[in-house]
Enzyme design. Structure first.
Site, PDB file in Angstrom:
ATOM      1  N   GLU A 194       0.844  -1.196   0.000  1.00  0.00           N
ATOM      2  CA  GLU A 194       0.000   0.000   0.000  1.00  0.00           C
ATOM      3  C   GLU A 194       0.875   1.240   0.000  1.00  0.00           C
ATOM      4  OE1 GLU A 194      -0.957  -1.506   3.870  1.00  0.00           O
ATOM      5  OE2 GLU A 194      -0.994   0.533   4.682  1.00  0.00           O
ATOM      6  N   LYS A 239       2.828   4.530   0.992  1.00  0.00           N
ATOM      7  CA  LYS A 239       3.310   5.111   2.244  1.00  0.00           C
ATOM      8  C   LYS A 239       2.962   6.595   2.187  1.00  0.00           C
ATOM      9  CE  LYS A 239       7.349   5.355   5.234  1.00  0.00           C
ATOM     10  NZ  LYS A 239       7.345   6.783   5.534  1.00  0.00           N
ATOM     11  N   ASP A 288       2.749  10.394   3.017  1.00  0.00           N
ATOM     12  CA  ASP A 288       3.735  11.322   3.574  1.00  0.00           C
ATOM     13  C   ASP A 288       3.025  12.376   4.423  1.00  0.00           C
ATOM     14  OD1 ASP A 288       6.157  12.375   4.089  1.00  0.00           O
ATOM     15  OD2 ASP A 288       6.487  13.219   2.084  1.00  0.00           O
ATOM     16  N   ARG A 317       2.533  10.483  17.434  1.00  0.00           N
ATOM     17  CA  ARG A 317       3.492   9.435  17.749  1.00  0.00           C
ATOM     18  C   ARG A 317       4.482   9.866  18.831  1.00  0.00           C
ATOM     19  NH1 ARG A 317       7.286   6.699  13.235  1.00  0.00           N
ATOM     20  NH2 ARG A 317       8.197   8.766  13.199  1.00  0.00           N
ATOM     21  N   TYR A 369      -4.378   2.679   8.534  1.00  0.00           N
ATOM     22  CA  TYR A 369      -3.611   1.561   7.985  1.00  0.00           C
ATOM     23  C   TYR A 369      -3.091   0.596   9.048  1.00  0.00           C
ATOM     24  CZ  TYR A 369       0.099   4.955   9.021  1.00  0.00           C
ATOM     25  OH  TYR A 369       0.904   5.875   9.631  1.00  0.00           O
ATOM     26  N   LYS A 382      11.048   2.716  -0.413  1.00  0.00           N
ATOM     27  CA  LYS A 382      11.031   4.151  -0.702  1.00  0.00           C
ATOM     28  C   LYS A 382      11.184   4.429  -2.197  1.00  0.00           C
ATOM     29  CE  LYS A 382      11.074   6.262   3.401  1.00  0.00           C
ATOM     30  NZ  LYS A 382      12.027   7.260   3.685  1.00  0.00           N
ATOM     31  N   CYS A 411      49.351  10.628 -19.404  1.00  0.00           N
ATOM     32  CA  CYS A 411      48.715   9.837 -18.359  1.00  0.00           C
ATOM     33  C   CYS A 411      49.050  10.450 -17.000  1.00  0.00           C
ATOM     34  CB  CYS A 411      49.220   8.396 -18.422  1.00  0.00           C
ATOM     35  SG  CYS A 411      48.706   7.407 -17.007  1.00  0.00           S
ATOM     36  N   CYS A 469      51.431   7.891 -14.949  1.00  0.00           N
ATOM     37  CA  CYS A 469      52.812   7.516 -15.263  1.00  0.00           C
ATOM     38  C   CYS A 469      53.487   8.520 -16.199  1.00  0.00           C
ATOM     39  CB  CYS A 469      52.865   6.119 -15.879  1.00  0.00           C
ATOM     40  SG  CYS A 469      52.181   6.034 -17.542  1.00  0.00           S
ATOM     41  N   CYS A 507      46.390   5.662 -22.151  1.00  0.00           N
ATOM     42  CA  CYS A 507      47.785   5.768 -21.728  1.00  0.00           C
ATOM     43  C   CYS A 507      48.593   4.754 -22.526  1.00  0.00           C
ATOM     44  CB  CYS A 507      47.871   5.464 -20.239  1.00  0.00           C
ATOM     45  SG  CYS A 507      49.524   5.032 -19.688  1.00  0.00           S
ATOM     46  N   CYS A 541      52.895   1.602 -16.409  1.00  0.00           N
ATOM     47  CA  CYS A 541      51.932   2.507 -15.769  1.00  0.00           C
ATOM     48  C   CYS A 541      51.365   1.827 -14.518  1.00  0.00           C
ATOM     49  CB  CYS A 541      50.804   2.837 -16.743  1.00  0.00           C
ATOM     50  SG  CYS A 541      49.493   3.809 -15.963  1.00  0.00           S
TER      51      CYS A 541
HETATM   52  S1  IVH Z   1       2.569   0.969   9.061  1.00  0.00           S
HETATM   53  C1  IVH Z   1       4.270  -0.835  12.921  1.00  0.00           C
HETATM   54  N1  IVH Z   1       1.599   1.929   6.816  1.00  0.00           N
HETATM   55  O1  IVH Z   1       5.473   5.769   7.931  1.00  0.00           O
HETATM   56  C2  IVH Z   1       4.208  -0.166  11.602  1.00  0.00           C
HETATM   57  N2  IVH Z   1       2.979   3.340   8.123  1.00  0.00           N
HETATM   58  O2  IVH Z   1       8.314   5.425   8.391  1.00  0.00           O
HETATM   59  C3  IVH Z   1       3.275   0.966  11.584  1.00  0.00           C
HETATM   60  N3  IVH Z   1       3.265   5.569   7.178  1.00  0.00           N
HETATM   61  O3  IVH Z   1       5.345   5.791  11.413  1.00  0.00           O
HETATM   62  C4  IVH Z   1       3.352   1.774  10.376  1.00  0.00           C
HETATM   63  N4  IVH Z   1       1.994   5.290   5.427  1.00  0.00           N
HETATM   64  O4  IVH Z   1       3.742   7.348  10.083  1.00  0.00           O
HETATM   65  C5  IVH Z   1       2.362   2.165   7.892  1.00  0.00           C
HETATM   66  N5  IVH Z   1       0.644   2.659   4.852  1.00  0.00           N
HETATM   67  C6  IVH Z   1       1.397   2.895   5.913  1.00  0.00           C
HETATM   68  C7  IVH Z   1       2.010   4.127   6.122  1.00  0.00           C
HETATM   69  C8  IVH Z   1       2.807   4.305   7.236  1.00  0.00           C
HETATM   70  C9  IVH Z   1       2.739   6.141   6.095  1.00  0.00           C
HETATM   71  C10 IVH Z   1       4.170   6.249   8.097  1.00  0.00           C
HETATM   72  C11 IVH Z   1       3.852   6.066   9.567  1.00  0.00           C
HETATM   73  C12 IVH Z   1       5.066   5.401  10.132  1.00  0.00           C
HETATM   74  C13 IVH Z   1       6.111   5.844   9.173  1.00  0.00           C
HETATM   75  C14 IVH Z   1       7.327   4.949   9.209  1.00  0.00           C
END
Ligand code: IVH
Length: 715
Positions: free
Chosen positions: A136, A138, A140, A159, A246, A334, A439, A442, A457, A463
């Site tokens: 899924e 990630k 931001d 957090r 998530y 990433k 070169c 040498c 060279c 060399c």
């Molecule tokens: S799972 C125990 N799922 O990324 C694992 N995190 O770099 C819990 N984040 O602290 C995280 N999208 O703030 C999870 N689909 C996703 C996410 C996600 C963004 C963030 C989250 C986490 C951070 C880690």
């Protein structure tokens, strides 16, 4: 980057971790702790990140690598032990019942496969056992934990440092995606997810802020963080925040048996879940989904910085558990920060094994795709001048000069390259680059011959750069492959005057019987390792003709050609006599050489020139005296694969690719790298992909490694 006089970079950032002294490691760990802790505070507490994510990740990885190498030097305040930053003053504190964790990172496909392999190993699962992951985006933004009791939202917490976060309940209640009540949930339910802001909302917010002279935000993530962490919830309410669920924390009853089931359950409870979440059976499918998401990234309308993979089966998640700050069952793949601008500080020349002068860009260090880059290749003088091999312009003819701002990129793990330059930022006194006529190693003339893209060279074995590169080639894995003798040792031995040519390697034991003390006293060498090295060298005296020819490092003679030559001449004596007798461009020996399928005039000329060059030849003859070169088997024309074109794909489990290839060629088969209508047999190992598909489409006979081995009688 956070830097002041007390926190100067220890200057060891480019030193491989394995080469650091404990003193250097201590210094660098201290520096990294300062950098990372300051970055954490800036990011998590002040919502004002001062370094890029990629730089942060690179520093964090470097810190982890040094700690792994020097576990005793790990600091009390090690940045690897902290998640996020300290909590801001002004909010109440919330101790998380279940810690809020971070995720480990994967930066390329290999890391994803390693992640899968680590998990299998940990669980004792076979390589082919079905193991499903969810994949899924990630998001931001910033993570948030929502606690529901008896279906009612009673608390929302950031957090913080993972253990303790900030109480932002009133603010969270203003977010439309966060339900105040849920029906049909466990009595205690902690839902975790990401608060984020869409691109459109971010742009509109910044415009509004600018209008009223308020604070504008650098990116949607900062805007989301700054908006959520307002002491006045009315301000949060006026900001268009969103939330994707998530994960979960404390629960009084489980949500489902699987990650995907739990997310589906959260959806039925009224939470927004990401529509691009998918179940994938293994790394190939995960990577495919990653690519799919990456392709849509620009059109999603919100920022994502990668793809998160999670083991789907919750029983397995539980068995896998956590490392200090990250779960074993999940990883963030990433997206690379692929391009970056930086200053070209110098152009250095590297001299290769065949004397080629290669220009290397020395760059002001910059993070590209999660890695700090300070060198990049500039290919050759035409590339620097802004033209390709045909003399046609590249970069619209813009040349590259020292002092220029250059755009660098990293494609996969290869050496970074320079893509473009910014003429607008060119210093007034920047001069066109001139390749040296001598070169730099040498002092011999460096000459560019007609039709050659590179300048070379002419020093040959006088060399030192060529000599060392030749030695490195000689001991490489596909050549002599001597255990315990790698590039580092070769450089050291050359610098100490112990070896200058390949033959010297084989006289080391004798010469060292007196000088052994010297070697033993060197860092990293003991009685046993020295003895082991000499034994490993002796083991390679008996060697195939193909490897010997390849190991000589003659220009244009690769592994494949060396095998062809060995198969044709079958013995060193026959090969050496033919090369000595041959005249370039005429005569029987020339014709015979050129008639070998796969040998052309360029390679033939290179072979003859090298084998007839006095100093070079003396060095080769010395080497041969030390060896017991095994004759190649005569080409078996009666073998079932003689004359056939075969292609290997996927993983070979019984032998290396190089060995498989050489064996096939010995039997008279032609080994090709790609499938075409001319292919007779495809040997497909595990992981075979597009080639297997193409072969199937073309109706080409396909077999696995075992079937191939029994066909050629090697089973
Ligand atoms: S799972 C125990 N799922 O990324 C694992 N995190 O770099 C819990 N984040 O602290 C995280 N999208 O703030 C999870 N689909 C996703 C996410 C996600 C963004 C963030 C989250 C986490 C951070 C880690």
């Amino acid at each position: 980057m956070v830097q002041n006089s007390e926190t100067q970079h220890p200057q060891t950032g480019d030193v491989p971790v394995a080469s650091l002294s404990p003193e250097q490691a201590t210094k660098e760990l201290s520096w990294l702790a300062t950098q990372l802790n300051a970055a954490n505070t800036a990011y998590h507490r002040d919502d004002a990140p001062d370094i890029s994510d990629a730089t942060y990740d690179a520093l964090k990885r470097r810190n982890a690598a040094i700690e792994a190498q020097f576990p005793d030097l790990k600091r009390q305040d090690s940045p690897s032990e902290t998640v996020g930053g300290q909590i801001a003053e002004g909010f109440g504190k919330v101790k998380h019942v279940v810690r809020m964790l971070s995720l480990g990172n994967a930066f390329d496909d290999d890391d994803v496969h390693e992640f899968d392999q680590r998990i299998r190993k940990y669980l004792g699962l076979a390589a082919d056992a079905l193991l499903t992951y969810t994949a899924e985006p990630k998001i931001d933004g910033l993570s948030l934990s929502l606690r529901y009791e008896d279906g009612k939202l009673i608390q929302a917490a950031t957090r913080g440092d993972g253990e303790t976060g900030e109480n932002v309940t009133n603010n969270a209640r203003t977010i439309a995606d966060i339900p105040a009540k849920v029906n049909g949930a466990p009595d205690v339910l902690e839902v975790r997810g990401e608060v984020y802001m869409s691109h459109d909302d971010f742009t509109a917010l910044n415009a509004r802020q600018a209008e009223v002279g308020g604070k504008t935000f650098a990116n949607p993530r900062n805007a989301a963080a700054g908006s959520l962490r307002q002491l006045d919830a009315e301000i949060t309410k006026s900001r268009p925040l969103r939330f994707f669920a998530y994960a979960w924390g404390d629960l009084s009853a489980r949500l489902a048996q699987t990650q995907s089931g739990a997310i589906a359950k959260l959806k039925t409870l009224g939470f927004s879940t990401n529509p691009l979440t998918e179940a994938c059976d293994g790394p190939a499918a995960m990577i495919a989904h990653y690519k799919g998401i990456e392709a849509q990234r620009a059109n999603l309308g919100y920022d994502i910085d990668g793809v998160v993979y999670k083991v789907d089966d919750l029983t397995l998640q539980r068995r896998l558990g956590f490392r200090s700050t990250t779960p074993r069952w999940a990883i963030a793949h990433k997206f690379p920060a692929e391009l970056a601008w930086t200053v070209l500080e110098a152009i250095d020349i590297q001299v290769g094994r065949t004397g080629a002068l290669s220009p290397v860009a020395r760059l002001r260090p910059v993070t590209v795709g999660g890695v700090v880059v300070s060198n990049a290749t500039l290919h050759n003088e035409d590339y620097i001048a802004g033209r390709d091999g045909n003399g046609d312009p590249i970069r619209e003819g813009r040349d590259i000069r020292v002092g220029d701002w250059v755009q660098v990129y990293r494609a996969g793990d290869v050496i970074p390259k320079v893509k473009d330059i910014d003429l607008a930022r060119r210093p007034k006194d920047a001069m066109p680059y001139q390749m040296p006529a001598r070169c730099p190693e040498c002092g011999s003339d460096a000459i560019r011959e007609e039709g050659d893209a590179v300048r070379r060279c002419t020093g040959g074995i006088i060399c030192p750069a060529q000599a060392v590169e030749k030695l490195k080639h000689f001991i490489s894995r596909t050549a002599f492959d001597i255990e315990g003798l790698g590039a580092k040792q070769v450089e050291q031995f050359y610098a100490d005057g112990w070896i200058a040519t390949p033959a010297d390697i084989f006289t080391l034991r004798v010469r060292f019987s007196e000088g052994l003390q010297q070697l033993k006293n060197r860092e990293g060498w003991g009685d046993k390792s020295a003895a082991n090295l000499f034994d490993a060298i002796d083991e390679k005296r008996e060697i195939s003709l193909a490897r010997v020819i390849y190991s000589l490092g003659i220009r244009h003679v690769g592994e494949n050609s060396a095998a062809l030559l060995a198969n044709h001449y079958t013995s060193w004596t026959a090969f050496e006599q033919a090369m000595t007798a041959a005249q370039i461009g005429e005569g029987h020996a020339w014709d015979e050489l050129n008639n070998i399928d796969g040998v052309g005039a360029v390679m033939a000329t290179s072979l003859i020139t090298t084998m007839q060059q006095e100093a070079e030849r003396a060095s080769i003859d010395q080497l041969i005296k030390e060896l017991d070169v095994q004759d190649a088997e005569a080409r078996a024309t009666d073998s079932p694969v003689a004359g056939k074109t075969v292609v290997f794909t996927g993983t070979l489990e019984r032998m290396t690719r190089a060995e498989a290839k050489a064996r096939a060629e010995t039997l008279g088969a032609k080994v090709s790298g790609s499938v075409s209508a001319k292919t007779d047999i495809l040997i497909a190992g595990p992981g075979a992909g597009s080639k297997a598909k193409k072969a199937a489409d073309l109706g080409i006979e396909t077999m696995d490694e075992d079937a191939w081995l029994s066909l050629i009688g090697d089973a």
